[in-house]
Motif scaffolding. Sequence first.
Motif, PDB file in Angstrom:
ATOM      1  N   SER A   1      40.878  18.329  15.259  1.00 50.82           N
ATOM      2  CA  SER A   1      40.811  17.195  16.088  1.00 50.82           C
ATOM      3  C   SER A   1      40.349  16.221  14.798  1.00 50.82           C
ATOM      4  CB  SER A   1      39.688  17.287  16.896  1.00 50.82           C
ATOM      5  OG  SER A   1      38.302  17.501  15.991  1.00 50.82           O
ATOM      6  N   ARG A   2      40.228  14.683  15.206  1.00 55.13           N
ATOM      7  CA  ARG A   2      39.731  13.765  14.605  1.00 55.13           C
ATOM      8  C   ARG A   2      38.555  14.022  14.085  1.00 55.13           C
ATOM      9  NH1 ARG A   2      40.735   7.944  16.559  1.00 55.13           N
ATOM     10  NH2 ARG A   2      39.234   8.835  18.257  1.00 55.13           N
ATOM     11  N   GLU A   3      37.459  14.497  14.862  1.00 57.89           N
ATOM     12  CA  GLU A   3      36.067  14.758  14.653  1.00 57.89           C
ATOM     13  C   GLU A   3      35.945  15.613  13.500  1.00 57.89           C
ATOM     14  OE1 GLU A   3      37.386  14.475  17.661  1.00 57.89           O
ATOM     15  OE2 GLU A   3      36.544  12.429  18.310  1.00 57.89           O
ATOM     16  N   ASP A   4      36.994  16.878  13.675  1.00 60.12           N
ATOM     17  CA  ASP A   4      37.020  17.917  12.822  1.00 60.12           C
ATOM     18  C   ASP A   4      37.258  17.244  11.395  1.00 60.12           C
ATOM     19  OD1 ASP A   4      36.508  19.837  14.628  1.00 60.12           O
ATOM     20  OD2 ASP A   4      38.750  20.224  14.789  1.00 60.12           O
ATOM     21  N   LEU A   5      38.213  16.340  11.280  1.00 57.02           N
ATOM     22  CA  LEU A   5      38.613  16.088   9.977  1.00 57.02           C
ATOM     23  C   LEU A   5      37.489  15.133   9.484  1.00 57.02           C
ATOM     24  CD1 LEU A   5      40.656  15.288   7.778  1.00 57.02           C
ATOM     25  CD2 LEU A   5      41.294  13.132   9.029  1.00 57.02           C
ATOM     26  N   LEU A   6      36.744  14.242  10.236  1.00 56.53           N
ATOM     27  CA  LEU A   6      35.817  13.477   9.796  1.00 56.53           C
ATOM     28  C   LEU A   6      34.455  14.185   9.232  1.00 56.53           C
ATOM     29  CD1 LEU A   6      35.601  10.397  12.290  1.00 56.53           C
ATOM     30  CD2 LEU A   6      36.868  10.560  10.081  1.00 56.53           C
ATOM     31  N   ALA A   7      34.106  15.423  10.103  1.00 57.67           N
ATOM     32  CA  ALA A   7      33.316  16.142   9.748  1.00 57.67           C
ATOM     33  C   ALA A   7      33.482  17.025   8.173  1.00 57.67           C
ATOM     34  CB  ALA A   7      33.068  17.199  10.544  1.00 57.67           C
ATOM     35  N   SER A   8      34.796  17.364   8.087  1.00 58.19           N
ATOM     36  CA  SER A   8      35.228  18.168   6.775  1.00 58.19           C
ATOM     37  C   SER A   8      35.304  16.951   5.640  1.00 58.19           C
ATOM     38  CB  SER A   8      36.690  18.612   6.957  1.00 58.19           C
ATOM     39  OG  SER A   8      37.175  19.310   5.984  1.00 58.19           O
ATOM     40  N   LEU A   9      35.550  15.802   5.836  1.00 52.12           N
ATOM     41  CA  LEU A   9      35.293  14.841   4.935  1.00 52.12           C
ATOM     42  C   LEU A   9      33.872  14.670   4.518  1.00 52.12           C
ATOM     43  CD1 LEU A   9      38.012  12.144   6.100  1.00 52.12           C
ATOM     44  CD2 LEU A   9      37.975  13.402   3.669  1.00 52.12           C
ATOM     45  N   CYS A  10      32.992  14.620   5.640  1.00 53.28           N
ATOM     46  CA  CYS A  10      31.382  14.187   5.216  1.00 53.28           C
ATOM     47  C   CYS A  10      30.888  15.543   4.706  1.00 53.28           C
ATOM     48  CB  CYS A  10      30.893  13.650   6.420  1.00 53.28           C
ATOM     49  SG  CYS A  10      31.427  12.416   7.009  1.00 53.28           S
ATOM     50  N   GLY A  11      31.369  16.596   4.882  1.00 54.64           N
ATOM     51  CA  GLY A  11      30.693  17.825   4.642  1.00 54.64           C
ATOM     52  C   GLY A  11      31.118  18.361   3.181  1.00 54.64           C
ATOM     53  N   LEU A  12      32.001  17.776   2.458  1.00 53.00           N
ATOM     54  CA  LEU A  12      32.295  18.014   1.110  1.00 53.00           C
ATOM     55  C   LEU A  12      31.379  18.242   0.309  1.00 53.00           C
ATOM     56  CD1 LEU A  12      35.664  16.331   0.684  1.00 53.00           C
ATOM     57  CD2 LEU A  12      35.704  18.718   1.327  1.00 53.00           C
ATOM     58  N   SER A  13      30.369  17.347   0.418  1.00 50.41           N
ATOM     59  CA  SER A  13      29.335  17.138  -0.801  1.00 50.41           C
ATOM     60  C   SER A  13      27.976  17.684  -0.348  1.00 50.41           C
ATOM     61  CB  SER A  13      29.418  15.751  -1.553  1.00 50.41           C
ATOM     62  OG  SER A  13      28.891  14.839  -0.202  1.00 50.41           O
ATOM     63  N   TYR A  14      27.750  18.206   0.791  1.00 48.80           N
ATOM     64  CA  TYR A  14      26.755  18.932   1.330  1.00 48.80           C
ATOM     65  C   TYR A  14      26.642  20.293   1.368  1.00 48.80           C
ATOM     66  CZ  TYR A  14      24.795  14.375   3.070  1.00 48.80           C
ATOM     67  OH  TYR A  14      24.419  12.997   3.085  1.00 48.80           O
ATOM     68  N   ALA A  15      27.793  21.174   1.251  1.00 52.07           N
ATOM     69  CA  ALA A  15      27.723  22.498   1.275  1.00 52.07           C
ATOM     70  C   ALA A  15      27.384  22.923  -0.159  1.00 52.07           C
ATOM     71  CB  ALA A  15      29.108  23.038   1.732  1.00 52.07           C
ATOM     72  N   GLY A  16      26.043  23.733   0.083  1.00 47.16           N
ATOM     73  CA  GLY A  16      25.761  24.020  -1.482  1.00 47.16           C
ATOM     74  C   GLY A  16      24.435  23.308  -1.914  1.00 47.16           C
ATOM     75  N   ASP A  17      24.339  22.171  -1.169  1.00 46.96           N
ATOM     76  CA  ASP A  17      23.202  21.178  -1.653  1.00 46.96           C
ATOM     77  C   ASP A  17      21.994  22.155  -1.380  1.00 46.96           C
ATOM     78  OD1 ASP A  17      21.390  19.342  -2.016  1.00 46.96           O
ATOM     79  OD2 ASP A  17      22.604  17.726  -1.241  1.00 46.96           O
ATOM     80  N   VAL A  18      21.237  22.079  -2.750  1.00 48.92           N
ATOM     81  CA  VAL A  18      19.854  22.972  -2.592  1.00 48.92           C
ATOM     82  C   VAL A  18      18.972  22.321  -1.681  1.00 48.92           C
ATOM     83  CG1 VAL A  18      20.123  23.972  -4.801  1.00 48.92           C
ATOM     84  CG2 VAL A  18      18.894  21.896  -4.651  1.00 48.92           C
ATOM     85  N   ARG A  19      18.918  21.123  -1.301  1.00 46.19           N
ATOM     86  CA  ARG A  19      18.203  20.222  -0.408  1.00 46.19           C
ATOM     87  C   ARG A  19      18.018  20.681   0.975  1.00 46.19           C
ATOM     88  NH1 ARG A  19      19.520  14.365  -1.290  1.00 46.19           N
ATOM     89  NH2 ARG A  19      21.610  15.161  -0.846  1.00 46.19           N
ATOM     90  N   VAL A  20      19.242  21.299   1.540  1.00 43.99           N
ATOM     91  CA  VAL A  20      19.269  21.843   2.619  1.00 43.99           C
ATOM     92  C   VAL A  20      18.774  23.059   2.779  1.00 43.99           C
ATOM     93  CG1 VAL A  20      20.949  22.427   4.347  1.00 43.99           C
ATOM     94  CG2 VAL A  20      21.714  20.638   3.105  1.00 43.99           C
ATOM     95  N   ALA A  21      18.849  23.810   1.588  1.00 45.82           N
ATOM     96  CA  ALA A  21      18.427  24.977   1.630  1.00 45.82           C
ATOM     97  C   ALA A  21      16.576  25.152   1.682  1.00 45.82           C
ATOM     98  CB  ALA A  21      18.901  26.084   0.369  1.00 45.82           C
ATOM     99  N   LEU A  22      16.077  23.989   0.888  1.00 46.28           N
ATOM    100  CA  LEU A  22      14.737  23.918   0.873  1.00 46.28           C
ATOM    101  C   LEU A  22      14.120  22.998   2.145  1.00 46.28           C
ATOM    102  CD1 LEU A  22      14.459  22.892  -2.945  1.00 46.28           C
ATOM    103  CD2 LEU A  22      13.842  24.969  -1.776  1.00 46.28           C
TER     104      LEU A  22
END
Length: 367
Positions: free
Chosen positions: A193-214
Motif C-alpha cells: 500500500s501507499r502507507e507501507d511505502l511511506l513507512a518504509s521510506l521513513c523507517g530507513l534511518s530509525y531501524a537500529g537507532d540506539v535512542r529507540v533501544a534506550l
Amino acid sequence: AQSLGMIDPSIETELRAVLDDVPPVNHAFGYGSGVLPQPLRDDEGPSASARDHAATGSVVDFVFAVDDPRAWHRRNMTMNLSHYAPHLRALGGGTVAALADRVGAGVHYNTLIPWTKTSSSARLAPTTFKYGVVSVNAMCDDLVNWRHMFVAGRMQKPVVALGRPDPRVTAAQTINARSALAAALLLLPEEFSREDLLASLCGLSYAGDVRVALGAEDVDKVRRIATGSERGLMEMYRDAVKVVGSDLAGLTMGRGGEVWRRDGSPAARSALFATLPRETLHRTMVIHLPPDLLRVERGTPIGEVGGVRLPDTDDMREESARMLVKFEDAGDRSAVESLRECLRATVRKSSLRQLLAGVLATSPSKS
C-alpha cells in the motif's frame, strides 16, 4: 530539501529569523515535529487537530551546513557563547568541529537554547531550539554515500528549507532520495500500500537507532511521520518514483493509487540494488555472501571492506548488484534481510557515535 508547501509561509519566515542571530550558513533547514505537523500520539489518522500539532511548546530542530565548521564555530562563539557548554567555550571552535568529526557523525549540536522570537502564529510557539552544524562536504558525502545515514536520514523525510539552498546539497539530495526509494522498495513485498511505502521510506534511518533501544525515541515515530507527512513525502519523492520506481522497478499503481506493485524479476531487483550507495551495496554483499564467492565473482579491486576487496566503478556496481541477486539465497538469510541488517548496523553505529558526542559536548549548565 524543501518545504514542499506543507506549512504556512509566514511560519517559514519566522523560522528563517534564527539565521539572523548566527554567522552566515551555506544551507539550512528545520525538521522534526517542532517544525512539521505530525498526528498526535493516540490519533490513528491526520485529523485537523493532528495537522495543527507541531511546534507549540516543543523543541524546534535545525541543521546548518557551512563550508568551514571550525571557522564558523569560532565566529559563533563571539556571537553566541552561551550556546556552548563551558568546557567547549574554553577549548574553542576547532575542538568543537573535531569532536563532531572524530567522535560524532559529523554534526555538532548546540541544544536547549531558549526560543526568544515572537510569533504571530499559535502553531509556532516552541520553548527551546537546537541546531546541528555540519560541513557542506560531509553533508553531501552522507547524502550520496550514506556514510553515517545521519543527515541523509533526516533528509529522507520532509524538511523546511531556510533561505536559498546550496546547489551542491540539492544535487546530492536528489541522489539520496533515489537511493532511499530503491531501498524502501527492496524492503517491501511485490504488492504493498501507499502507507507501507511511506513507512518504509521513513523507517530507513530509525531501524537500529540506539535512542529507540534506550527509550529516548518514540517507537511509534515512523508511523506518525509517515501519516502526518504523506503529502510532503509524495511530493518530495515524485522524481524518484519516476526515475527509480517506474523506469527501473516497473512500479505501477492501482485502485486509486492505494495499491502499488513493483516488478519482482531478477533484472528489476538488480537495478534497485545498483541504485543503492556503493558502500551500502558492498556492505550488504559482505554480510550476505561468503568471502570466497565474492573473490571468485568480482572484478577490479579497490580497498578492503570486511576483508573483501570491492569494485569502484558504476559498471562494477551493476555487476555487484547482479551477483547479489544471482546468489540471493546463498547465505542463511535473504539478500533483502542482509540489506536490512546493513542499514541497521550503519544507523546503530552513527547514532551511538552521535549520542557519545552529545554527552561530551553537554554540561549540566550553560550559565
